[in-house]
Design a protein around this motif. Structure first.
Motif, short mmCIF file in Angstrom:
data_model
loop_
_atom_site.label_atom_id
_atom_site.label_comp_id
_atom_site.label_asym_id
_atom_site.label_seq_id
_atom_site.Cartn_x
_atom_site.Cartn_y
_atom_site.Cartn_z
N TYR A 89 -10.85 37.79 -25.56
CA TYR A 89 -10.45 37.87 -24.16
C TYR A 89 -8.97 38.20 -24.02
N GLU A 90 -8.14 37.59 -24.85
CA GLU A 90 -6.71 37.85 -24.74
C GLU A 90 -6.35 39.26 -25.19
N ALA A 91 -7.16 39.82 -26.12
CA ALA A 91 -6.91 41.20 -26.55
C ALA A 91 -7.28 42.19 -25.47
N GLY A 92 -8.24 41.81 -24.62
CA GLY A 92 -8.71 42.74 -23.60
C GLY A 92 -8.08 42.57 -22.24
N ALA A 93 -7.45 41.41 -21.98
CA ALA A 93 -6.86 41.15 -20.68
C ALA A 93 -5.52 40.47 -20.89
N HIS A 94 -4.45 41.14 -20.54
CA HIS A 94 -3.09 40.64 -20.77
C HIS A 94 -2.87 39.33 -20.02
N HIS A 95 -2.35 38.32 -20.72
CA HIS A 95 -2.07 37.00 -20.15
C HIS A 95 -3.32 36.36 -19.55
N TYR A 96 -4.46 36.58 -20.18
CA TYR A 96 -5.71 36.00 -19.67
C TYR A 96 -5.65 34.47 -19.76
N THR A 97 -5.95 33.81 -18.66
CA THR A 97 -5.90 32.34 -18.61
C THR A 97 -7.23 31.70 -18.24
N GLY A 98 -8.24 32.48 -17.96
CA GLY A 98 -9.53 31.92 -17.58
C GLY A 98 -10.34 31.48 -18.79
N PRO A 99 -11.55 30.96 -18.57
CA PRO A 99 -12.40 30.53 -19.67
C PRO A 99 -12.96 31.71 -20.45
N ALA A 100 -13.10 31.55 -21.75
CA ALA A 100 -13.67 32.60 -22.60
C ALA A 100 -15.19 32.40 -22.63
N ILE A 113 -13.35 43.29 -26.19
CA ILE A 113 -14.64 43.11 -25.52
C ILE A 113 -15.06 44.40 -24.83
N VAL A 114 -16.30 44.76 -25.02
CA VAL A 114 -16.89 45.87 -24.28
C VAL A 114 -17.40 45.36 -22.93
N SER A 115 -18.17 44.27 -22.97
CA SER A 115 -18.77 43.75 -21.74
C SER A 115 -19.09 42.28 -21.90
#
Length: 296
Positions: A89-100, A113-115
């Motif tokens: 998740y962190e690789a696909g969304a910068h500064h991701y803070t939500g649940p994985a 992540i593709v989807s």
């Protein structure tokens, strides 16, 4: 076959809006395309979306070309997600803070992540090259499969949840039960004398309905009164169909009854009702492999 959707809205049981909606194209120009040994599934079979994907993956014979990482029934992250998925998740969304959240289809080549949108993932798995395994979404049956998806989401999952909601008005609960029983009756009539829902073949529609029936008997039943459960159990062709599919290796081997129960207990805040004592099917007795334990 004609099955009319209950409502022209996306199935409500799909959960929160997905963050990643990449798709696998049919050739290299799409960026992501269906090629062996590039992608990986991450799922929990205690989760309905993960269970659908696990069954579909096995039916398509993709063990050798798209490996699966099975996750525990209960997410282990403090935020309700899976800690092992956080790097993706962190690789696909910068500064991701939500649940994985799972399920996830990831790209091993890029580590991204593709989807995480389960309905798209199942359709994209159907694009992988393979031999000896029929499609889950055969040409010409798309509308039938989509109608079944809507019926299961609106008429079984949502209706059963509302019918068992202790905080709901009794009139609303009764109306929801009527919707549930009407949906089951329509599917019962379709399955009378038929082995599968669409065109005499096993498709994604059967995966969808089987998972909904599993949840109806293992999760939603616990919040219905005994009389309601008895009325649900009266659909003999429907439950015979569920029993038959459970004995199929691609279905029963992934049925993690203990995990489903623990996931339900960990997330449910509703009151248990008398229906909890009236099990409809002995799922473990009909499942192939080790009863209640998904293949690893």
């Amino acid at each position: 076959m004609t099955i009319t959707p209950l409502a022209a809205v996306p199935p409500a049981h799909r959960g929160a809006a997905p963050l990643f909606r990449g798709r696998l194209g049919r050739d290299a120009r799409s960026g992501h395309y269906a090629v062996a040994h590039r992608y990986r599934l991450h799922l929990s079979t205690a989760c309905p979306a993960g269970l659908r994907l696990a069954v579909g993956h096995t039916l398509l014979g993709l063990d050798g070309s798209c490996p699966v990482t099975f996750l525990p029934a209960l997410p282990d992250g403090d935020d309700g997600g899976h800690a092992v998925l956080r790097p993706l998740y962190e690789a696909g969304a910068h500064h991701y803070t939500g649940p994985a959240l799972a399920p996830v289809l990831s790209d091993d080549w890029s580590g991204r992540i593709v989807s995480n949108h389960a309905p798209d993932i199942l359709r994209d798995l159907d694009r992988f090259p393979r031999t000896g395994h029929g499609p889950l979404f055969p040409a010409g049956l798309e509308s039938v499969i989509e109608a079944v998806e809507r019926m299961c989401g609106e008429g079984i999952e949502d209706a059963a949840q509302r019918a068992g909601s202790a905080g709901a008005d009794p009139v609303e609960r009764a109306a929801a039960l009527d919707v549930l029983l009407d949906t089951l009756g329509r599917l019962e009539r379709r399955l009378a004398g038929e082995e599968y829902l669409a065109d005499g073949r096993l498709t994604a529609a059967d995966i969808e309905l089987w998972v909904s029936l599993v949840r109806l008997d293992t999760v939603h039943r616990c919040h219905l009164d005994a009389h309601a459960v008895q009325r649900v159990a009266e659909h003999r062709a429907l439950w015979a169909y569920a029993r038959r599919l459970t004995a199929h290796p691609a279905f029963g081997r992934h049925l993690d009854l203990d995990g489903i129960a623990r996931r339900h207990q960990g997330s449910c805040r509703g009151l248990e009702a008398a229906g909890a004592a009236v099990q409809i099917l002995d799922w473990a007795a009909h499942a192939t492999g080790s009863p209640g334990t998904p293949r690893r």
